[in-house]
Design a protein around this motif. Sequence first.
Motif, mmCIF file in Angstrom:
data_model
loop_
_atom_site.group_PDB
_atom_site.id
_atom_site.type_symbol
_atom_site.label_atom_id
_atom_site.label_comp_id
_atom_site.label_asym_id
_atom_site.label_seq_id
_atom_site.Cartn_x
_atom_site.Cartn_y
_atom_site.Cartn_z
ATOM 1 N N ILE A 196 0.901 -1.169 -0.096
ATOM 2 C CA ILE A 196 -0.104 0.078 0.121
ATOM 3 C C ILE A 196 0.907 1.027 0.006
ATOM 4 O O ILE A 196 1.166 2.065 1.082
ATOM 5 C CB ILE A 196 -0.702 0.027 1.226
ATOM 6 N N ASN A 197 1.397 1.707 -1.218
ATOM 7 C CA ASN A 197 2.410 2.585 -1.248
ATOM 8 C C ASN A 197 1.952 3.661 -2.084
ATOM 9 O O ASN A 197 0.731 3.780 -2.460
ATOM 10 C CB ASN A 197 3.455 1.833 -2.001
ATOM 11 N N ILE A 198 2.566 4.881 -2.410
ATOM 12 C CA ILE A 198 2.316 5.572 -3.484
ATOM 13 C C ILE A 198 1.751 5.470 -4.507
ATOM 14 O O ILE A 198 0.674 5.879 -5.167
ATOM 15 C CB ILE A 198 3.314 6.701 -3.541
ATOM 16 N N PRO A 199 2.536 4.602 -5.366
ATOM 17 C CA PRO A 199 2.037 3.989 -6.738
ATOM 18 C C PRO A 199 0.600 3.434 -6.551
ATOM 19 O O PRO A 199 -0.320 3.628 -7.274
ATOM 20 C CB PRO A 199 2.926 2.877 -7.033
ATOM 21 N N TYR A 200 0.521 2.623 -5.500
ATOM 22 C CA TYR A 200 -0.892 1.950 -5.264
ATOM 23 C C TYR A 200 -1.933 2.748 -4.996
ATOM 24 O O TYR A 200 -3.100 3.164 -5.778
ATOM 25 C CB TYR A 200 -0.931 0.934 -3.953
ATOM 26 N N ARG A 201 -1.803 3.999 -4.325
ATOM 27 C CA ARG A 201 -2.857 4.989 -4.164
ATOM 28 C C ARG A 201 -3.130 6.091 -5.222
ATOM 29 O O ARG A 201 -4.174 6.280 -5.475
ATOM 30 C CB ARG A 201 -2.565 5.778 -2.770
ATOM 31 N N ARG A 202 -2.057 6.300 -6.092
ATOM 32 C CA ARG A 202 -2.004 7.025 -7.304
ATOM 33 C C ARG A 202 -2.753 6.144 -8.258
ATOM 34 O O ARG A 202 -3.710 6.784 -8.912
ATOM 35 C CB ARG A 202 -0.653 7.677 -7.790
ATOM 36 N N THR A 203 -2.665 4.676 -8.265
ATOM 37 C CA THR A 203 -3.278 3.967 -9.256
ATOM 38 C C THR A 203 -4.830 4.041 -8.926
ATOM 39 O O THR A 203 -5.695 3.954 -9.977
ATOM 40 C CB THR A 203 -2.631 2.569 -9.503
ATOM 41 N N VAL A 204 -5.052 3.698 -7.805
ATOM 42 C CA VAL A 204 -6.518 3.589 -7.372
ATOM 43 C C VAL A 204 -7.323 5.086 -7.878
ATOM 44 O O VAL A 204 -8.309 5.019 -8.178
ATOM 45 C CB VAL A 204 -6.540 3.448 -5.856
ATOM 46 N N ARG A 205 -6.502 6.126 -7.315
ATOM 47 C CA ARG A 205 -7.028 7.242 -7.565
ATOM 48 C C ARG A 205 -7.515 7.602 -8.857
ATOM 49 O O ARG A 205 -8.539 8.175 -9.497
ATOM 50 C CB ARG A 205 -6.241 8.448 -6.771
ATOM 51 N N THR A 206 -6.355 7.443 -9.802
ATOM 52 C CA THR A 206 -6.283 7.699 -11.206
ATOM 53 C C THR A 206 -7.415 6.635 -11.951
ATOM 54 O O THR A 206 -8.272 7.079 -12.824
ATOM 55 C CB THR A 206 -5.087 7.425 -11.903
ATOM 56 N N LEU A 207 -7.629 5.514 -11.578
ATOM 57 C CA LEU A 207 -8.435 4.391 -12.103
ATOM 58 C C LEU A 207 -9.997 5.062 -11.696
ATOM 59 O O LEU A 207 -10.794 4.753 -12.551
ATOM 60 C CB LEU A 207 -8.138 3.186 -11.701
ATOM 61 N N VAL A 208 -10.132 5.423 -10.610
ATOM 62 C CA VAL A 208 -11.514 5.551 -9.960
ATOM 63 C C VAL A 208 -11.941 6.705 -10.698
ATOM 64 O O VAL A 208 -13.208 7.055 -11.209
ATOM 65 C CB VAL A 208 -11.568 5.945 -8.530
ATOM 66 N N PHE A 209 -10.944 7.634 -11.016
ATOM 67 C CA PHE A 209 -11.419 9.194 -11.838
ATOM 68 C C PHE A 209 -11.853 8.630 -13.076
ATOM 69 O O PHE A 209 -12.739 9.164 -13.543
ATOM 70 C CB PHE A 209 -10.211 10.260 -11.596
ATOM 71 N N THR A 210 -11.028 7.934 -13.891
ATOM 72 C CA THR A 210 -11.259 7.560 -15.344
ATOM 73 C C THR A 210 -12.754 6.621 -15.216
ATOM 74 O O THR A 210 -13.373 6.952 -16.264
ATOM 75 C CB THR A 210 -10.193 6.681 -15.731
ATOM 76 N N LEU A 211 -13.018 5.815 -14.312
ATOM 77 C CA LEU A 211 -14.235 4.961 -14.604
ATOM 78 C C LEU A 211 -15.279 5.968 -14.220
ATOM 79 O O LEU A 211 -16.369 5.686 -14.992
ATOM 80 C CB LEU A 211 -14.015 3.891 -13.456
ATOM 81 N N LYS A 212 -15.152 6.945 -13.520
ATOM 82 C CA LYS A 212 -16.117 7.657 -13.228
ATOM 83 C C LYS A 212 -16.740 8.707 -14.433
ATOM 84 O O LYS A 212 -17.541 9.144 -14.762
ATOM 85 C CB LYS A 212 -16.265 8.662 -11.993
ATOM 86 N N GLN A 213 -15.514 9.297 -14.938
ATOM 87 C CA GLN A 213 -15.662 10.173 -16.013
ATOM 88 C C GLN A 213 -15.820 9.664 -17.417
ATOM 89 O O GLN A 213 -16.486 10.345 -18.377
ATOM 90 C CB GLN A 213 -14.439 10.979 -15.849
#
Length: 237
Positions: A196-213
């Motif tokens: 659960i590192n910075i790449p994990y958090r950034r990937t989740v954040r980016t993916l969530v944004f893409t899937l919503k938008q």
Amino acid sequence: MRSLPRRLRPAAPSMHWVGRFVSESRSGVLLLLMDHSVGKGKDQGPVQHGAKVYRQVTLESLKRVVVIEDIKRYKTILELPSQTKENLMEALNELKKKIPSQEVLLSTKIGHTVNKMRKNSDPEVATLAQSIYTTWKTFMKENRNKQSIEVRCDPKTESLRSNARKLLSEALELKNDDLLIENIEREIFHQCSRLINIPYRRTVRTLVFTLKQKSEVREQVKTYRLPVKQLIENHKK
């Protein structure tokens, strides 16, 4: 871009061992006190620690060291609809390298999943599944009481991962326990070195944004036209 809720704040990721261990380094190399009931790994040369001698081995080099996270990830890959032959063969070949304990077989139900794969329409996939199933079944009969080592995520890590799955389920408009949600999160965790590192958090954040938008991406994911592995590779940060 809206920031990710504080519930995905970085934490010291860890996994704990059920079995005998000495220490773990950041590189993922373990110094194990070799136990003949577990089996020897690839010898990387002895490491002297006072009067005792330890052998340096990696997780992957010990057949009876089972990372529960990996077992569950391979299980979701095998069970997810519309998987490519390449993905199925890759998951089965990784499972072939391990011999889970009876407890792991029962708790994860990976044995049932492999058993079903013996009826796969592709002869190569079915043959490989048959080989794994037979190996595991034979070993359980002959070595039922032998000790194995299991690696599991600690409760705090599981809690953070659960929050990530909730965000993904909301973005995809699916239930939190949907197999697709589980497969996506496990793939993110895997590609981020099980941390659960910075790449994990950034990937989740980016993916969530893409899937919503982006409705077109969301639809491709939900209909399995966009493979999960490719989805994560496209959004990994």
